[in-house]
Write a protein that holds these residues in place. Structure first.
Motif, PDB file in Angstrom:
ATOM      1  N   PRO A 109      43.800  19.255  66.948  1.00 62.24           N
ATOM      2  CA  PRO A 109      45.020  18.885  67.673  1.00 62.24           C
ATOM      3  C   PRO A 109      45.227  19.576  69.019  1.00 62.24           C
ATOM      4  O   PRO A 109      45.763  18.973  69.934  1.00 62.24           O
ATOM      5  CB  PRO A 109      46.132  19.230  66.692  1.00 62.24           C
ATOM      6  N   GLU A 110      44.774  20.785  69.171  1.00 62.16           N
ATOM      7  CA  GLU A 110      45.049  21.455  70.454  1.00 62.16           C
ATOM      8  C   GLU A 110      44.030  21.100  71.544  1.00 62.16           C
ATOM      9  O   GLU A 110      44.168  21.517  72.697  1.00 62.16           O
ATOM     10  CB  GLU A 110      45.127  22.983  70.252  1.00 62.16           C
ATOM     11  N   ASP A 111      43.040  20.275  71.210  1.00 62.96           N
ATOM     12  CA  ASP A 111      41.936  20.032  72.155  1.00 62.96           C
ATOM     13  C   ASP A 111      42.284  19.025  73.246  1.00 62.96           C
ATOM     14  O   ASP A 111      43.183  18.187  73.085  1.00 62.96           O
ATOM     15  CB  ASP A 111      40.719  19.507  71.382  1.00 62.96           C
ATOM     16  N   GLN A 112      41.535  19.114  74.325  1.00 58.63           N
ATOM     17  CA  GLN A 112      41.636  18.132  75.413  1.00 58.63           C
ATOM     18  C   GLN A 112      40.262  17.489  75.617  1.00 58.63           C
ATOM     19  O   GLN A 112      39.232  18.137  75.417  1.00 58.63           O
ATOM     20  CB  GLN A 112      42.041  18.824  76.715  1.00 58.63           C
ATOM     21  N   VAL A 113      40.296  16.232  76.045  1.00 59.15           N
ATOM     22  CA  VAL A 113      39.048  15.519  76.346  1.00 59.15           C
ATOM     23  C   VAL A 113      39.170  14.929  77.746  1.00 59.15           C
ATOM     24  O   VAL A 113      40.148  14.241  78.054  1.00 59.15           O
ATOM     25  CB  VAL A 113      38.772  14.402  75.310  1.00 59.15           C
TER      26      VAL A 113
END
Ligand SMILES: Cc1ncc(COP(=O)(O)O)c(C=O)c1O
Length: 385
Positions: A109-113
């Motif tokens: 959930p905390e990730d960015q792409v």
């Protein structure tokens, strides 16, 4: 009544799938719609693909199969990837599912792409469905801005998605830029997802360069490929992911709970497609290149960089828009006034543009483009008054 999940409330319907439904409705009402809005080749799959599918059905290939795909098909696809075997390939329901599954397996959930924009309609929504956040980075004249991509990297960045040849712009990224992205992914410990659904469609004497060509990132790379466009098999729903064995095993685990195997007899059709005569590709690529040129010629009044790949043009229509008008409103007017479907740029994060698919039958293409040219001529006149 309790609400549906935040996850699904946060996601919009695919704009191109919606457009497809609207076109079907208008056709049912008897309207003669020229469809330049949907990214689908009009040709039929090759006869040997159709007969292999029918034979598979007739001999009873109608049961559940291995969730990760038919071993023969996984082997056949693996042959395109130096050093890879069947355990590096997952057969999916179109490359759409390969991309979805990859993101589910990679993201927390905390990730960015990071995605260069404009971009294909489903990337942002699939990232959100994985609980992560899309980070859109502008391109320059539809080419990668590697510096801006590096600037966007932070400690939350998990992956970068690259799509070349590109939908919607038709841009083909040169090897030197892809190498920069590969180096950057390695330096910052990021995964790479390479969407190569249009790998077979590169024009002007250029060749397709894949991120797989850079061995130093193969341990962090997932390639998503498709039979849909290359083999005119959109309805078969056969695509694949090619990646290191442990990633494929994780993706197969998810697929085992989601869909199980892809339709068994459709996979036999795909297996037959892998045995296609390569000269057929050349003929087809040449036909598409000619259609691209026809498109650019008929729409020469619209500013448009020449796309070197895929089967779309993405002209800038800003100067034809009325004050405050969106390309969504323009596309609706074009559809209702002259019965031509085009996709609005906003769907791809490309405001002020429209996407035109030229992989349609030539007579239809010319008819649709002439109607479009008329609309833009009239608008030019009206806006000058
Ligand atoms: C860039 C891109 N990726 C993936 C897909 C998914 O294609 P499929 O699921 O038919 O393989 C599409 C379809 O339009 C596309 O344009």
């Amino acid at each position: 009544m309790k609400q549906l999940s935040r996850r699904i409330r946060n996601v919009s319907t695919s704009r191109t799938v919606q457009l497809s439904g609207a076109i079907d409705d208008l056709r049912r009402q008897g309207k003669d719609i020229v469809n330049l809005g949907i990214g689908e080749p009009y040709e039929a799959p090759l006869p040997h693909v159709v007969s292999a599918t029918i034979h598979a059905l007739q001999r009873g290939e109608i049961r559940y199969g291995p969730a990760a795909g038919l071993p023969e098909l996984r082997h056949a696809v693996a042959r395109q990837f130096e050093g890879y075997g069947a355990h590096n390939i997952l057969i999916t329901n179109g490359s759409k599912q390969a991309l979805y599954t990859a993101l589910q397996v990679l993201c927390d959930p905390e990730d960015q792409v990071i995605i260069p924009k404009p971009c294909w309609v489903s990337f942002c929504e699939q990232i959100k469905l994985a609980g992560a956040a899309p980070v859109l980075v502008n391109t320059v004249a539809h080419q990668l801005d590697c510096h801006a991509i590096e600037e966007a990297v932070n400690e939350r960045t998990k992956a970068i998605i690259i799509n070349s040849p590109n939908n919607p712009t038709g841009a083909v990224y040169p090897g030197k830029d892809l190498k920069t992205i590969a180096d950057l992914a390695r330096a910052h410990d990021l995964y790479l997802i390479s969407d190569e659904a249009y790998e077979a469609f590169v024009y002007d004497g250029l060749t397709h360069c894949s991120l797989f060509d850079f061995p130093h990132v193969r341990d962090r790379l997932i390639v998503a490929g498709s039979f849909s466009k290359t083999h005119c098999m959109t309805g078969f729903r056969v695509g694949y992911a090619a990646a290191p064995g442990e990633i494929i095993t994780a993706m197969a685990r998810l697929q085992s709970h989601l869909t199980g195997n892809v339709c068994t007899f459709a996979q036999y059709g795909a297996l037959a497609a892998t045995k296609r005569d390569p000269s057929h590709f050349d003929r087809w690529r040449n036909t598409l290149e000619k259609k691209r040129d026809i498109t650019l010629e008929i729409l020469k009044d619209l500013p448009c960089s020449t796309p070197n790949g895929a089967f779309y043009v993405f002209p800038d229509v800003t100067r034809f828009l009325k004050k405050g008008e969106s390309t969504e409103a323009l596309a609706t007017e074009i559809l209702t006034r002259v019965n031509v479907a085009v996709a609005p740029g906003e769907a791809f994060g490309g405001d002020g543009h429209i996407r035109i698919c030229y992989a349609v039958e030539e007579e239809q293409l010319i008819c649709g483009l002439e109607r479009l040219a008329q609309v833009f001529n009239q608008r030019k006149g009206a806006l000058q008054k």
